[in-house]
Write a protein that holds these residues in place. Structure first.
Motif, PDB file in Angstrom:
ATOM      1  N   GLY A  18       0.826  -1.212   0.000  1.00  0.00           N
ATOM      2  CA  GLY A  18       0.000   0.000   0.000  1.00  0.00           C
ATOM      3  C   GLY A  18       0.857   1.258   0.000  1.00  0.00           C
ATOM      4  O   GLY A  18       0.604   2.204  -0.756  1.00  0.00           O
ATOM      5  N   LEU A  19       1.886   1.260   0.821  1.00  0.00           N
ATOM      6  CA  LEU A  19       2.750   2.448   0.888  1.00  0.00           C
ATOM      7  C   LEU A  19       3.539   2.616  -0.411  1.00  0.00           C
ATOM      8  O   LEU A  19       3.750   3.739  -0.881  1.00  0.00           O
ATOM      9  N   ARG A  20       3.942   1.483  -1.012  1.00  0.00           N
ATOM     10  CA  ARG A  20       4.636   1.586  -2.321  1.00  0.00           C
ATOM     11  C   ARG A  20       3.701   2.190  -3.361  1.00  0.00           C
ATOM     12  O   ARG A  20       4.104   3.018  -4.172  1.00  0.00           O
ATOM     13  N   ALA A  21       2.415   1.782  -3.318  1.00  0.00           N
ATOM     14  CA  ALA A  21       1.452   2.345  -4.279  1.00  0.00           C
ATOM     15  C   ALA A  21       1.325   3.857  -4.095  1.00  0.00           C
ATOM     16  O   ALA A  21       0.993   4.581  -5.034  1.00  0.00           O
ATOM     17  N   MET A  22       1.629   4.327  -2.899  1.00  0.00           N
ATOM     18  CA  MET A  22       1.559   5.773  -2.637  1.00  0.00           C
ATOM     19  C   MET A  22       2.889   6.469  -2.941  1.00  0.00           C
ATOM     20  O   MET A  22       3.045   7.657  -2.648  1.00  0.00           O
ATOM     21  N   GLY A  23       3.837   5.719  -3.473  1.00  0.00           N
ATOM     22  CA  GLY A  23       5.086   6.354  -3.918  1.00  0.00           C
ATOM     23  C   GLY A  23       6.276   6.119  -3.002  1.00  0.00           C
ATOM     24  O   GLY A  23       7.358   6.648  -3.258  1.00  0.00           O
ATOM     25  N   ALA A  24       6.102   5.338  -1.958  1.00  0.00           N
ATOM     26  CA  ALA A  24       7.241   5.090  -1.063  1.00  0.00           C
ATOM     27  C   ALA A  24       8.185   4.073  -1.687  1.00  0.00           C
ATOM     28  O   ALA A  24       7.746   3.176  -2.409  1.00  0.00           O
ATOM     29  N   GLU A  25       9.468   4.246  -1.421  1.00  0.00           N
ATOM     30  CA  GLU A  25      10.449   3.234  -1.811  1.00  0.00           C
ATOM     31  C   GLU A  25      10.825   2.488  -0.551  1.00  0.00           C
ATOM     32  O   GLU A  25      11.263   3.099   0.433  1.00  0.00           O
ATOM     33  N   ILE A  28      13.419  -2.399   8.004  1.00  0.00           N
ATOM     34  CA  ILE A  28      12.591  -1.799   6.951  1.00  0.00           C
ATOM     35  C   ILE A  28      13.131  -0.401   6.712  1.00  0.00           C
ATOM     36  O   ILE A  28      13.116   0.436   7.627  1.00  0.00           O
ATOM     37  N   ARG A  29      13.637  -0.156   5.504  1.00  0.00           N
ATOM     38  CA  ARG A  29      14.102   1.198   5.174  1.00  0.00           C
ATOM     39  C   ARG A  29      13.129   1.775   4.156  1.00  0.00           C
ATOM     40  O   ARG A  29      12.935   1.203   3.082  1.00  0.00           O
ATOM     41  N   ALA A  30      12.524   2.897   4.514  1.00  0.00           N
ATOM     42  CA  ALA A  30      11.510   3.478   3.624  1.00  0.00           C
ATOM     43  C   ALA A  30      11.798   4.954   3.417  1.00  0.00           C
ATOM     44  O   ALA A  30      12.161   5.662   4.357  1.00  0.00           O
ATOM     45  N   THR A  31      11.654   5.378   2.164  1.00  0.00           N
ATOM     46  CA  THR A  31      11.767   6.806   1.873  1.00  0.00           C
ATOM     47  C   THR A  31      10.669   7.175   0.880  1.00  0.00           C
ATOM     48  O   THR A  31      10.163   6.326   0.149  1.00  0.00           O
ATOM     49  N   ALA A  32      10.354   8.448   0.888  1.00  0.00           N
ATOM     50  CA  ALA A  32       9.403   8.957  -0.108  1.00  0.00           C
ATOM     51  C   ALA A  32      10.034  10.231  -0.646  1.00  0.00           C
ATOM     52  O   ALA A  32       9.676  11.334  -0.238  1.00  0.00           O
ATOM     53  N   PRO A  33      11.020  10.051  -1.581  1.00  0.00           N
ATOM     54  CA  PRO A  33      11.796  11.211  -2.016  1.00  0.00           C
ATOM     55  C   PRO A  33      10.937  12.316  -2.633  1.00  0.00           C
ATOM     56  O   PRO A  33      11.240  13.494  -2.497  1.00  0.00           O
ATOM     57  N   ARG A  34       9.857  11.915  -3.284  1.00  0.00           N
ATOM     58  CA  ARG A  34       8.983  12.937  -3.897  1.00  0.00           C
ATOM     59  C   ARG A  34       7.701  13.134  -3.098  1.00  0.00           C
ATOM     60  O   ARG A  34       6.721  13.623  -3.600  1.00  0.00           O
ATOM     61  N   GLY A  35       7.706  12.684  -1.854  1.00  0.00           N
ATOM     62  CA  GLY A  35       6.499  12.769  -1.024  1.00  0.00           C
ATOM     63  C   GLY A  35       5.533  11.647  -1.388  1.00  0.00           C
ATOM     64  O   GLY A  35       5.747  10.931  -2.363  1.00  0.00           O
ATOM     65  N   LEU A  36       4.484  11.485  -0.621  1.00  0.00           N
ATOM     66  CA  LEU A  36       3.501  10.435  -0.904  1.00  0.00           C
ATOM     67  C   LEU A  36       2.368  11.005  -1.765  1.00  0.00           C
ATOM     68  O   LEU A  36       2.018  12.178  -1.621  1.00  0.00           O
ATOM     69  N   SER A  37       1.810  10.172  -2.628  1.00  0.00           N
ATOM     70  CA  SER A  37       0.664  10.612  -3.443  1.00  0.00           C
ATOM     71  C   SER A  37      -0.504   9.667  -3.214  1.00  0.00           C
ATOM     72  O   SER A  37      -0.304   8.473  -2.957  1.00  0.00           O
ATOM     73  N   GLY A  38      -1.691  10.199  -3.374  1.00  0.00           N
ATOM     74  CA  GLY A  38      -2.899   9.386  -3.218  1.00  0.00           C
ATOM     75  C   GLY A  38      -2.892   8.212  -4.192  1.00  0.00           C
ATOM     76  O   GLY A  38      -2.305   8.289  -5.267  1.00  0.00           O
ATOM     77  N   ALA A  39      -3.534   7.112  -3.802  1.00  0.00           N
ATOM     78  CA  ALA A  39      -3.556   5.924  -4.662  1.00  0.00           C
ATOM     79  C   ALA A  39      -4.836   5.144  -4.374  1.00  0.00           C
ATOM     80  O   ALA A  39      -5.486   5.354  -3.356  1.00  0.00           O
ATOM     81  N   GLU A  40      -5.163   4.231  -5.295  1.00  0.00           N
ATOM     82  CA  GLU A  40      -6.273   3.291  -5.068  1.00  0.00           C
ATOM     83  C   GLU A  40      -5.667   1.997  -4.583  1.00  0.00           C
ATOM     84  O   GLU A  40      -4.828   1.402  -5.286  1.00  0.00           O
ATOM     85  N   ILE A  41      -6.051   1.563  -3.429  1.00  0.00           N
ATOM     86  CA  ILE A  41      -5.425   0.376  -2.828  1.00  0.00           C
ATOM     87  C   ILE A  41      -6.509  -0.643  -2.497  1.00  0.00           C
ATOM     88  O   ILE A  41      -7.498  -0.303  -1.837  1.00  0.00           O
ATOM     89  N   LEU A  42      -6.296  -1.879  -2.953  1.00  0.00           N
ATOM     90  CA  LEU A  42      -7.219  -2.963  -2.607  1.00  0.00           C
ATOM     91  C   LEU A  42      -6.480  -3.894  -1.657  1.00  0.00           C
ATOM     92  O   LEU A  42      -5.479  -4.515  -2.044  1.00  0.00           O
ATOM     93  N   LEU A  43      -6.946  -3.996  -0.426  1.00  0.00           N
ATOM     94  CA  LEU A  43      -6.289  -4.887   0.532  1.00  0.00           C
ATOM     95  C   LEU A  43      -6.713  -6.331   0.238  1.00  0.00           C
ATOM     96  O   LEU A  43      -7.907  -6.598   0.069  1.00  0.00           O
ATOM     97  N   PRO A  44      -5.762  -7.276   0.194  1.00  0.00           N
ATOM     98  CA  PRO A  44      -6.127  -8.676  -0.047  1.00  0.00           C
ATOM     99  C   PRO A  44      -7.024  -9.235   1.053  1.00  0.00           C
ATOM    100  O   PRO A  44      -7.816 -10.137   0.818  1.00  0.00           O
ATOM    101  N   GLN A  45      -6.871  -8.696   2.259  1.00  0.00           N
ATOM    102  CA  GLN A  45      -7.678  -9.103   3.423  1.00  0.00           C
ATOM    103  C   GLN A  45      -7.932  -7.823   4.205  1.00  0.00           C
ATOM    104  O   GLN A  45      -7.084  -6.924   4.165  1.00  0.00           O
ATOM    105  N   PRO A  46      -9.047  -7.741   4.941  1.00  0.00           N
ATOM    106  CA  PRO A  46      -9.289  -6.496   5.694  1.00  0.00           C
ATOM    107  C   PRO A  46      -8.389  -6.408   6.924  1.00  0.00           C
ATOM    108  O   PRO A  46      -8.826  -6.615   8.045  1.00  0.00           O
ATOM    109  N   SER A  47      -7.125  -6.090   6.700  1.00  0.00           N
ATOM    110  CA  SER A  47      -6.148  -6.029   7.794  1.00  0.00           C
ATOM    111  C   SER A  47      -6.332  -4.744   8.604  1.00  0.00           C
ATOM    112  O   SER A  47      -6.379  -3.641   8.041  1.00  0.00           O
ATOM    113  N   VAL A  48      -6.414  -4.920   9.914  1.00  0.00           N
ATOM    114  CA  VAL A  48      -6.595  -3.769  10.807  1.00  0.00           C
ATOM    115  C   VAL A  48      -5.365  -2.858  10.735  1.00  0.00           C
ATOM    116  O   VAL A  48      -5.458  -1.656  10.485  1.00  0.00           O
ATOM    117  N   GLY A  49      -4.187  -3.461  10.934  1.00  0.00           N
ATOM    118  CA  GLY A  49      -2.961  -2.666  10.975  1.00  0.00           C
ATOM    119  C   GLY A  49      -2.679  -1.986   9.646  1.00  0.00           C
ATOM    120  O   GLY A  49      -2.286  -0.815   9.607  1.00  0.00           O
TER     121      GLY A  49
END
Ligand code: EPU
Length: 442
Positions: free
Chosen positions: A153-160, A168-189
């Motif tokens: 989900g975070l990758r879909a929003m532009g995170a690397e 876990i190393r994560a960056t969003a060099p260009r900031g995060l952008s809105g995205a359409e995300i379908l969760l495979p299961q309704p995960s709370v976290g």
């Protein structure tokens, strides 16, 4: 306050006191009577505290549970640069969090490893500062508990995001952008992590197959009070119009529906009657009618619910755990302890976590008749449980064994007290105030 000594915790949390006790000693058979105040929800408070990282303004949370998980997260937030001010009034414990400075890489690995919910720091830190560097989160050993939905989900929003060497190393060099995300299961976290990130992403994020647990709606209410625009709380589609700067908020943490259900089982197994202050039937979802069918009477009264065993006694029921509004997996172990002495058989199927029957062997030591096949346990009610030396291997297993011990003949000695303390605010003290013979011991 109880608990084991740990200096980052006692530095961060003034209500924290080291406690050498490692076990709970329970003499069963005493009916519980009186008022049991249901605390703020364990699984709501953690994302709420993390949401304070999204703003430099003050976020005040009331009805805070004084649990070990809260202390651990408080220490983690402090390490990241946030200041926390605690206060206690007659209405309970409150905290005001000021995160005007956030240092995203200052993470305490040992603390993160203690708690699954620390993965929520990923979404919040990426959103706030464009970077996060976390060890893989810990938590109860109840199943595989991947974080692939969070990461996708975070990758879909532009995170690397890079996962290597337990980090876990994560960056969003260009900031995060809105995205359409379908969760495979309704995960709370994953729903919570993506919500936190989406409030600050450019544009609109849609989360489909989102979790519908009441704790998500509580997080949405707090984020909305901070100025976020989120539609669909309580449904499986959330739409977040991101990118607005968030302000401060004052928010009361919702009551803990799992503590509520657990204590209803405790009232019923002991043949007592409890006023569960702050309890509400609507929080229990499918558990309300199932508990009623099992012989747990729950009657709404002013400021809570009265819980007692039905005059007809306890009866076996079949339970399948499901995402909310289905029967909560977190109530599965406490319900099994209750059904161990019900008339007839119960079939309990766990569908959320793969390894959530670790309480079964412990309940058997107390005389319960339980057969497990795959993800289903068949419980044949016995006339009474007997006290034994048992071990709580996760938060809810420990709670189940407390219930079993309260209802059993003789003395139960429960270790794994840290697990109980992770999720429950002074459970033993609150039970003792309702007449239980229960004490912490070394
Ligand atoms: N899952 C994945 N990949 C992911 C995320 C989840 O495969 O990226 C799987 C899990 O392994 C599990 C299922 O999806 O099989 C559902 O997991 P979910 O993400 O909903 O659980 P969680 O967020 O890790 C929270 C609670 C749990 C509670 C579950 C389900 C917190 C801190 N924890 O966990 O609470 O059981 O939702 O309601 O909110 C507890 O309080 O004792 C506890 C374990």
């Amino acid at each position: 306050m109880s608990r084991s000594a740990s200096s980052p915790l006692s530095d961060a949390v003034p209500w924290w006191r080291p406690d050498p006790a490692r076990t709970l000693v329970i003499r069963g058979g005493r009916p519980l009577r009186g008022t049991y105040p249901v605390s703020g929800a364990k699984n709501a408070v953690l994302p709420l505290m993390v949401s304070a990282l999204l703003t430099p303004h003050l976020v005040t949370l009331h009805n805070m549970p004084a649990s070990l998980d809260v202390a651990v997260l408080a220490a983690l937030l402090r390490r990241l640069g946030a200041e926390l001010h605690w206060s206690r009034t007659e209405a309970g414990l409150s905290v005001t969090i000021c995160a005007d400075q956030v240092h995203p890489v200052r993470i305490d690995r040992e603390l993160v490893a203690r708690m699954r919910a620390s993965v929520l720091l990923l979404g919040a830190l990426l959103a706030r500062g464009g970077e996060a560097n976390l060890p893989m989160p810990g938590g109860d050993a109840i199943g595989l508990r991947g974080i692939d939905f969070h990461v996708a989900g975070l990758r879909a929003m532009g995170a690397e995001i890079e996962l290597a060497g337990g980090t876990i190393r994560a960056t969003a060099p260009r900031g995060l952008s809105g995205a359409e995300i379908l969760l495979p299961q309704p995960s709370v976290g994953a729903t919570e992590n993506l919500l936190l990130a989406a409030t600050m992403a450019r544009g609109t994020t849609i989360i489909r197959n989102a979790a519908r647990e009441p704790e998500i709606a509580d997080l949405v209410a707090c984020l909305a009070a901070m100025g976020a625009s989120i539609e669909g709380a309580g449904t499986d589609v959330l739409a977040i119009a991101g990118g607005r700067p968030l302000g401060g908020a004052v928010h009361p943490v919702m009551p803990d529906r799992i503590e509520l259900g657990t204590l209803a089982c405790a009232a019923a197994i002991t043949g007592g009657e409890l006023h569960l202050r702050h309890g509400r039937l609507d929080l229990l979802g499918a558990a309300a009618p199932l508990l009623a069918a099992a012989g747990v009477e729950l009657r709404p009264v002013e400021d809570g619910l009265m819980a007692r065993r039905a005059p007809s006694g306890l009866a076996g029921v079949d339970i399948v755990t499901r995402p909310h509004p289905g029967f909560a997996t977190d109530l599965q172990a406490p319900a099994m302890a209750l059904l161990a002495t019900a008339t007839g058989a119960s079939m309990i199927t766990e569908t959320i976590f793969e390894q959530r029957f670790r309480h079964v062997d412990e309940l058997r030591k107390m005389g319960a008749a339980i057969a497990v096949r795959g993800q289903t346990a068949v419980v044949r009610g016995v006339p009474a449980l007997q006290g034994a030396v048992v071990s709580g291997t996760d938060v809810r297993a420990a709670a189940a064994l407390v219930i079993a011990g309260l209802g059993a003949e003789g003395e139960t000695v429960l270790d794994g007290l840290d697990h109980l303390d992770r999720g429950y605010d002074r459970m033993a003290d609150k039970l003792a105030a309702c007449g239980a013979d229960i004490r912490r011991a070394g």
